[in-house]
Scaffold this active site. Structure first.
Site: not given
Length: 564
Positions: A62, A235
């Site tokens: 991420d 997302e």
């Protein structure tokens, strides 16, 4: 900048030293810890004009990146590991040095007894008017928050909570040219979800001065770029302004092999947004699964512009050794962004992410003292005032159980009656496995005092899936043993799958684990003796995310536990 080894801050050291003192009953002393790795695909020599992918090998998922002047800063997820959210610095987007951890004080967040893949998800880092912002979600431990710092090396503030984002994850900050700020996030859709994985991207205004959201919350994307296909897990939203357009880039498709990055745009930050007809702008799905040295599951990208106007993207992907099997976790990759047209494109259909690519046109900086990519060897002699910043523990410490001062030049762990499988904070410190083919080795000085005492070298995916190569005592005699926990149905301390008596004094022992993709070997030796293999070709697939679940990767490190 702070040097890389000043990772556990003065605040953390103070918090630990003022915690509950433990009786120093037979601490296990680790004289050194050596990690070495070399993978075929990432060991091919690169020309002076090239760089290697991944730029951060091992469990660094991420990634979010920002630029301030000529400096780039990057953060990644750490979930329920502590310290959390590593902060990296670079001037060329290729060579990265960890300068700190944003969550480095036990009082900032409380991971309690959370699963190792809960905690801090998908941080984003931004800079505005002299202040750095990290927005993040503490899943099952408080919700969405922001922390700030004037120096990205820290200290970072205590969390400022964002209650309007209840039920959301992946918050990010965008500030327009007039200084109006917005927070984006992934959240539940309006009304009831229509299918599993149905989520939405939301936006809300943010008051920079008060550090609070305000006004109406607006849905920018419902489900994904094409709702008729029932897209899952939209997302990781980021807004970028370019040529009169606000570009919204998001991950879509979940974090496994269907992962991708998509783009939409609007004339206003709060929409309406139109999707790019050529989506996805990044993915590896649909490629030949039998291709050599595959890179899969690419997505969750963040775009950054260099001072000269070039665009690049950091993103996560994985390097499996078998069908969706990998032990090294989700890693950080880098690719250029083609913005020659009206839309940003990272990969075109069918394009394979390369292991070597042309470097950014930026002044080259020296390689970091601690390498993050390619073949390398790192020896920790434990001779500094604090642990190197890449060492982590499971969850927040509640008491003082390790030190670097009682025996200078070594790491001492106090054995406690806490096992690796207890969903707690055992006497364990880990560093990431960063190669499929790797070796971790330590020299340990320790003698068990009673049955059940154990200390040694752990190879851990999470609380339920690990191996532990340990010196212990059974029936009053010293032994070396390999314990395995292959799921929650097995004992929290693991079950013995191999053991041998220790001849002579048990005080000084060398321990070694060797990873060979899906196989692991475990060996031991006296301080100056030859190596003896205790177990060979042990199943490494139980340490893969596919088997163990979750979002982390394997860590190696010393562990000590007491029998009482």
């Amino acid at each position: 900048m702070k040097k890389h080894f000043l990772a556990l801050s003065v605040g953390l050291a103070t918090a630990l030293l003022t915690g509950t003192a433990l009786a120093q009953t037979a601490p296990a002393r680790f004289e050194s810890f050596t990690y070495e790795g070399r993978d075929p695909a990432t060991s091919v020599p690169v020309s002076p004009g090239q760089y290697r992918n991944p730029i951060l090998t091992g469990f660094y998922p991420d990634p979010s990146v920002t630029r301030v002047g000529d400096d780039f800063y990057l953060v990644t997820s750490t979930f329920s590991y502590f310290p959390g959210i590593p902060v990296f610095h670079s001037k060329d987007l290729v060579n990265w040095t960890q300068i700190g951890n944003a969550i480095d004080r036990p009082g900032q967040l409380d991971f309690a007894r959370l699963g190792l893949s809960r905690g801090v998800f998908a941080p984003t880092i931004e800079h505005h008017a002299g202040l750095f912002y990290i927005l993040n979600t503490c899943v099952d431990c408080g919700g969405n928050f922001l922390i700030t710092a004037t120096d990205p090396a820290g200290p970072w503030s205590d969390p400022v909570w964002l209650p309007d984002l209840e039920g959301a994850i992946d918050p990010s900050l965008f500030v327009d040219a007039e200084g109006q700020a917005w927070i984006l996030n992934n959240g539940p859709p309006q009304g009831m979800p229509e299918y599993e994985g149905h989520r939405a991207i939301w936006i809300q205004k943010f008051d920079i001065a008060r550090q609070a959201t305000y006004g109406a919350r607006t849905v920018l994307v419902n489900g994904g770029v094409d709702f008729s296909t029932r897209p899952i897990w939209i997302e990781g939203p980021h807004l970028t302004y370019r040529n009169g357009w606000y570009y919204l880039t998001c991950a879509e498709g979940g974090t496994a092999e269907g992962h991708s990055q998509v783009a939409l745009r609007s004339r206003s930050p709060d929409g309406p947004f139109e999707a790019f007809a050529g989506n996805p702008i990044l993915t590896q799905r649909g490629l030949d699964p039998t291709r050599p040295n595959p890179i899969t599951s690419a997505g969750h990208a963040d775009l950054v512009q260099t001072p000269d106007g070039d665009w690049w993207a950091t993103f996560l992907a994985v390097r499996p050794y078998g069908p969706d099997q990998y032990n090294t976790g989700r890693e950080t990759f880098l690719l250029p962004v083609d913005w020659s047209g009206e839309w940003p494109i990272i990969t075109i259909p069918g394009q394979v992410i390369p292991y070597q690519a042309e470097r950014p046109d930026l002044p080259r900086q020296p390689a970091p003292a601690v390498p993050t990519t390619g073949p390398f060897r790192v020896v920790d002699a434990f001779d500094g005032p604090a642990l190197p910043s890449y060492w982590m523990m499971m969850r927040n410490p509640r008491e003082t159980w390790y030190d670097l001062t009682s025996q200078p030049g070594s790491l001492s762990l106090t054995p406690r009656p806490v096992d690796l499988g207890d969903n707690a904070n055992p006497s364990f410190l880990g560093r990431r496995q960063q190669h499929q083919f790797a070796t971790a080795e330590t020299v340990m000085h320790w003698t068990p005092k009673e049955d059940g005492d154990r200390a040694g070298l752990a190879t851990l995916q999470n609380d339920d899936w690990f191996y532990f190569l340990a010196v212990g005592q059974e029936a009053g005699k010293p032994v070396v043993e390999l314990r395995r926990r292959a799921g929650p149905s097995e004992a929290a301390e693991g079950v013995v799958i191999a053991n041998a008596p220790l001849a002579g004094p048990a005080d000084a022992t060398r321990l070694r684990v060797t990873a060979r993709a899906d196989r692991y070997d475990f060996a031991y030796a006296a301080e100056r003796g030859d190596w003896t293999t205790l177990a060979r070709d042990v199943d490494g697939t139980i340490l893969s995310t596919r088997t163990a679940g979750g979002f982390v990767g394997v860590t190696f490190g010393p562990h000590a536990r007491s029998g009482h």
